[in-house]
Design a protein around this motif. Structure first.
Motif, PDB file in Angstrom:
ATOM      1  N   GLN A   1       0.882  -1.071  -0.163  1.00  0.00           N
ATOM      2  CA  GLN A   1       0.108   0.219   0.241  1.00  0.00           C
ATOM      3  C   GLN A   1       0.558   1.181  -0.035  1.00  0.00           C
ATOM      4  N   VAL A   2       0.534   2.349  -0.823  1.00  0.00           N
ATOM      5  CA  VAL A   2       1.169   3.388  -1.010  1.00  0.00           C
ATOM      6  C   VAL A   2       0.518   4.626  -0.339  1.00  0.00           C
ATOM      7  N   GLN A   3       1.327   5.449   0.468  1.00  0.00           N
ATOM      8  CA  GLN A   3       0.632   6.667   1.157  1.00  0.00           C
ATOM      9  C   GLN A   3       1.587   7.851   0.675  1.00  0.00           C
ATOM     10  N   VAL A   4       0.911   8.840   0.677  1.00  0.00           N
ATOM     11  CA  VAL A   4       1.534  10.076   0.292  1.00  0.00           C
ATOM     12  C   VAL A   4       0.933  11.136   1.379  1.00  0.00           C
ATOM     13  N   VAL A   5       1.911  11.788   2.131  1.00  0.00           N
ATOM     14  CA  VAL A   5       1.991  12.399   3.265  1.00  0.00           C
ATOM     15  C   VAL A   5       2.466  13.687   3.134  1.00  0.00           C
ATOM     16  N   GLU A   6       1.663  14.861   3.538  1.00  0.00           N
ATOM     17  CA  GLU A   6       2.281  16.392   3.440  1.00  0.00           C
ATOM     18  C   GLU A   6       2.718  16.757   4.591  1.00  0.00           C
ATOM     19  N   SER A   7       3.594  17.852   4.975  1.00  0.00           N
ATOM     20  CA  SER A   7       3.719  18.343   6.145  1.00  0.00           C
ATOM     21  C   SER A   7       4.383  19.909   5.884  1.00  0.00           C
ATOM     22  N   ASP A  28       7.297  -1.074  -3.456  1.00  0.00           N
ATOM     23  CA  ASP A  28       7.520  -1.276  -5.025  1.00  0.00           C
ATOM     24  C   ASP A  28       6.552  -0.451  -5.844  1.00  0.00           C
ATOM     25  N   PHE A  29       7.006   0.886  -5.830  1.00  0.00           N
ATOM     26  CA  PHE A  29       6.250   1.734  -6.474  1.00  0.00           C
ATOM     27  C   PHE A  29       7.425   2.532  -7.215  1.00  0.00           C
ATOM     28  N   THR A  30       6.994   3.233  -8.362  1.00  0.00           N
ATOM     29  CA  THR A  30       7.803   4.376  -9.029  1.00  0.00           C
ATOM     30  C   THR A  30       6.945   5.632  -8.973  1.00  0.00           C
ATOM     31  N   ALA A  31       7.596   6.766  -8.343  1.00  0.00           N
ATOM     32  CA  ALA A  31       6.869   8.067  -8.455  1.00  0.00           C
ATOM     33  C   ALA A  31       7.132   8.849  -9.928  1.00  0.00           C
ATOM     34  N   HIS A  32       6.214   9.312 -10.495  1.00  0.00           N
ATOM     35  CA  HIS A  32       6.202  10.066 -11.874  1.00  0.00           C
ATOM     36  C   HIS A  32       6.036  11.601 -11.403  1.00  0.00           C
ATOM     37  N   GLY A 103       2.605  -2.348 -11.580  1.00  0.00           N
ATOM     38  CA  GLY A 103       2.339  -2.112 -13.007  1.00  0.00           C
ATOM     39  C   GLY A 103       1.065  -1.469 -13.244  1.00  0.00           C
ATOM     40  N   VAL A 104       0.473  -0.645 -12.390  1.00  0.00           N
ATOM     41  CA  VAL A 104      -0.662  -0.014 -12.600  1.00  0.00           C
ATOM     42  C   VAL A 104      -0.383   1.502 -12.083  1.00  0.00           C
ATOM     43  N   LEU A 105      -0.530   2.467 -13.019  1.00  0.00           N
ATOM     44  CA  LEU A 105      -0.467   3.922 -12.899  1.00  0.00           C
ATOM     45  C   LEU A 105      -1.736   4.557 -11.960  1.00  0.00           C
TER      46      LEU A 105
END
Length: 119
Positions: A1-7, A28-32, A103-105
């Motif tokens: 599971q991927v999370q995006v966190v701001e501060s 296992d992710f790649t950030a574009h 494999g999913v964007l």
């Protein structure tokens, strides 16, 4: 599971500066493309700035020359340096990351960080 966190949000006087950070984490992710949006009270969410993995940047007209977006690919982190802040910059700032995982964007949003510009 991927999370995006701001501060990094907070209260600042007009003319002041703040630096926002946003980190994508997980396995296992790649950030574009990663970018910042904001939503002021009573207004629609708008794009502020975004940056590609290769470092190409775009800014909205309202922040160009005052805000700078950068990123650290090794840390999957994007920054927004905000200078010469104005009252109208007051908003909740959201980070959006386009990530490929399994494999999913897809687009992943943070929960937002509040920026208040006021004397």
């Amino acid at each position: 599971q991927v999370q995006v966190v701001e501060s990094g949000g907070g209260l600042v006087q007009p003319g002041g500066s703040l630096r926002l950070s946003c980190t994508a984490s997980g396995r296992d992710f790649t950030a574009h493309v990663m970018g910042w949006f904001r939503q002021a009270p009573g207004k629609e969410r708008e794009s502020v700035a975004h940056i590609t993995r290769g470092g190409s940047r775009e800014y909205s007209q309202s922040v160009r020359g005052r805000f700078t977006i950068t990123r650290d690919n090794a840390k999957n982190t994007v920054y927004l340096q905000m200078n010469a802040l104005k009252d109208e910059d007051t908003a909740i700032y959201y980070c959006k990351a386009a990530l490929t995982t399994a494999g999913v964007l897809g687009d992943y949003w943070g929960q937002g960080t509040r920026v208040t510009v006021s004397s």
